[in-house]
Design a protein around this motif. Structure first.
Motif, PDB file in Angstrom:
ATOM      1  N   LEU A 169      -4.940 -70.779  62.750  1.00  0.00           N
ATOM      2  CA  LEU A 169      -5.752 -70.427  63.918  1.00  0.00           C
ATOM      3  C   LEU A 169      -5.784 -68.912  64.105  1.00  0.00           C
ATOM      4  O   LEU A 169      -6.809 -68.345  64.507  1.00  0.00           O
ATOM      5  CB  LEU A 169      -5.197 -71.107  65.175  1.00  0.00           C
ATOM      6  N   GLY A 170      -4.656 -68.263  63.799  1.00  0.00           N
ATOM      7  CA  GLY A 170      -4.607 -66.805  63.873  1.00  0.00           C
ATOM      8  C   GLY A 170      -5.597 -66.171  62.921  1.00  0.00           C
ATOM      9  O   GLY A 170      -6.256 -65.175  63.255  1.00  0.00           O
ATOM     10  N   LEU A 171      -5.720 -66.743  61.722  1.00  0.00           N
ATOM     11  CA  LEU A 171      -6.680 -66.230  60.736  1.00  0.00           C
ATOM     12  C   LEU A 171      -8.108 -66.368  61.238  1.00  0.00           C
ATOM     13  O   LEU A 171      -8.941 -65.472  61.047  1.00  0.00           O
ATOM     14  CB  LEU A 171      -6.517 -66.979  59.411  1.00  0.00           C
ATOM     15  N   ILE A 172      -8.391 -67.502  61.888  1.00  0.00           N
ATOM     16  CA  ILE A 172      -9.730 -67.717  62.444  1.00  0.00           C
ATOM     17  C   ILE A 172     -10.034 -66.674  63.512  1.00  0.00           C
ATOM     18  O   ILE A 172     -11.114 -66.060  63.526  1.00  0.00           O
ATOM     19  CB  ILE A 172      -9.853 -69.134  63.031  1.00  0.00           C
ATOM     20  N   ILE A 173      -9.061 -66.449  64.401  1.00  0.00           N
ATOM     21  CA  ILE A 173      -9.247 -65.485  65.487  1.00  0.00           C
ATOM     22  C   ILE A 173      -9.432 -64.072  64.931  1.00  0.00           C
ATOM     23  O   ILE A 173     -10.320 -63.332  65.353  1.00  0.00           O
ATOM     24  CB  ILE A 173      -8.045 -65.520  66.459  1.00  0.00           C
ATOM     25  N   ILE A 174      -8.577 -63.689  63.974  1.00  0.00           N
ATOM     26  CA  ILE A 174      -8.673 -62.358  63.370  1.00  0.00           C
ATOM     27  C   ILE A 174     -10.024 -62.164  62.699  1.00  0.00           C
ATOM     28  O   ILE A 174     -10.666 -61.117  62.837  1.00  0.00           O
ATOM     29  CB  ILE A 174      -7.531 -62.152  62.353  1.00  0.00           C
ATOM     30  N   THR A 175     -10.474 -63.185  61.978  1.00  0.00           N
ATOM     31  CA  THR A 175     -11.758 -63.113  61.286  1.00  0.00           C
ATOM     32  C   THR A 175     -12.906 -62.916  62.272  1.00  0.00           C
ATOM     33  O   THR A 175     -13.780 -62.055  62.078  1.00  0.00           O
ATOM     34  CB  THR A 175     -12.007 -64.392  60.465  1.00  0.00           C
ATOM     35  N   VAL A 176     -12.902 -63.708  63.343  1.00  0.00           N
ATOM     36  CA  VAL A 176     -13.967 -63.618  64.351  1.00  0.00           C
ATOM     37  C   VAL A 176     -13.927 -62.268  65.063  1.00  0.00           C
ATOM     38  O   VAL A 176     -14.975 -61.623  65.264  1.00  0.00           O
ATOM     39  CB  VAL A 176     -13.838 -64.764  65.378  1.00  0.00           C
ATOM     40  N   VAL A 177     -12.725 -61.823  65.415  1.00  0.00           N
ATOM     41  CA  VAL A 177     -12.583 -60.556  66.155  1.00  0.00           C
ATOM     42  C   VAL A 177     -13.055 -59.374  65.315  1.00  0.00           C
ATOM     43  O   VAL A 177     -13.830 -58.531  65.784  1.00  0.00           O
ATOM     44  CB  VAL A 177     -11.124 -60.347  66.604  1.00  0.00           C
ATOM     45  N   ILE A 178     -12.583 -59.292  64.061  1.00  0.00           N
ATOM     46  CA  ILE A 178     -12.969 -58.171  63.206  1.00  0.00           C
ATOM     47  C   ILE A 178     -14.480 -58.160  62.981  1.00  0.00           C
ATOM     48  O   ILE A 178     -15.134 -57.116  63.097  1.00  0.00           O
ATOM     49  CB  ILE A 178     -12.227 -58.229  61.854  1.00  0.00           C
ATOM     50  N   SER A 179     -15.039 -59.324  62.664  1.00  0.00           N
ATOM     51  CA  SER A 179     -16.483 -59.407  62.428  1.00  0.00           C
ATOM     52  C   SER A 179     -17.266 -58.999  63.672  1.00  0.00           C
ATOM     53  O   SER A 179     -18.236 -58.232  63.600  1.00  0.00           O
ATOM     54  CB  SER A 179     -16.870 -60.834  62.020  1.00  0.00           C
TER      55      SER A 179
END
Length: 253
Positions: A169-179
């Motif tokens: 879930l952290g990876l999903i959040i990081i991906t969305v935030v950076i993008s």
């Protein structure tokens, strides 16, 4: 330990910008479908390096060589990904089919319940899928190991389900935030410039806004997208190593 994984993956993914550009070019031609397997094949190499490496181990990025082998690995990855998405897809279709024959209130209830169950099962399926790819890589690319559900479950049990889900879930959040942040920054800059340009000339303002949109696409395709795909592959691979001896080596910097 999860933060160590993220830190390693952030640094690892940014060590060679030429690789990101190559992946971006391949992504540009993904509309032809076949190049997609090169991208998934390369990400599989990233996973393979990670499951045989250590956190902060300064592993180099995989090379773009043996293209045929990379392509075959990409096909194997696609097979695994499709197989693991079948179950949540079937669950969703069952609830949608039931909703189509139910009354208005019951239909809405079935759709909500179906979406919630599909979401939960989907997250678990995605986690199992990622660990399956790692398990396949760890076992010399043997495709059958990607479907050794008992072994994969034991891997997740050893790492801890909560830790795995939290990391994913952290990876999903990081991906969305950076993008989102990168897109918002580029968009905001060119929106301000475009609005200023409109004060001078409508054509100039429109051109600046169009340039901003084009730059956003280029940055996303050639830098952010490839970077995040490598980041996610590296993170999942390092997460898998946490079950090897139940404590992966961490190289101190």
């Amino acid at each position: 330990m999860i933060l160590d994984i993220y830190k390693d993956a952030f640094e690892y993914s940014a060590q060679d910008w030429k690789t990101l550009l190559i992946l971006g070019v391949i992504c540009l031609f993904s509309v032809l479908l076949l190049p997609i397997f090169l991208i998934t094949g390369y990400n599989y190499r990233v996973i393979n390096n990670a499951v045989h490496g250590v956190i902060n181990g300064r592993d180099p990025l995989p090379k773009f060589d043996e293209i045929v082998n990379m392509f075959v690995d990409g096909i194997k990855v696609a097979i695994v990904q499709i197989a693991y998405v079948i179950v949540p897809a079937i669950i969703f279709l069952i609830f949608m089919f039931g909703a189509s024959y139910a009354g208005d209130v019951a239909a809405v209830a079935l759709m909500i319940i179906g979406c919630l169950i599909t979401l939960v099962v989907g997250v678990l399926a995605c986690l199992m899928n990622q660990m399956a790819l790692c398990h396949m890589a760890y076992n010399d690319g043997e495709l059958s190991k990607a479907f050794a559900l008992k072994e994969i479950k034991e891997v997740i049990d050893d790492i801890g389900w909560f830790k795995c889900i939290l990391t994913y879930l952290g990876l999903i959040i990081i991906t969305v935030v950076i993008s989102s942040v990168v897109t918002a920054i580029v968009g905001s800059i060119f929106t301000v410039l475009g609005m200023s340009g409109f004060l001078i000339d409508a054509t100039l303002g429109g051109g600046i806004l169009f340039l901003g949109m084009l730059l956003n696409v280029v940055v996303s395709m050639f830098i952010i997208g490839p970077y995040l795909s490598i980041f996610n592959a590296r993170s999942i691979g390092l997460l898998y190593t946490m079950q090897i001896g139940n404590s992966p080596d961490v190289v101190e910097e």
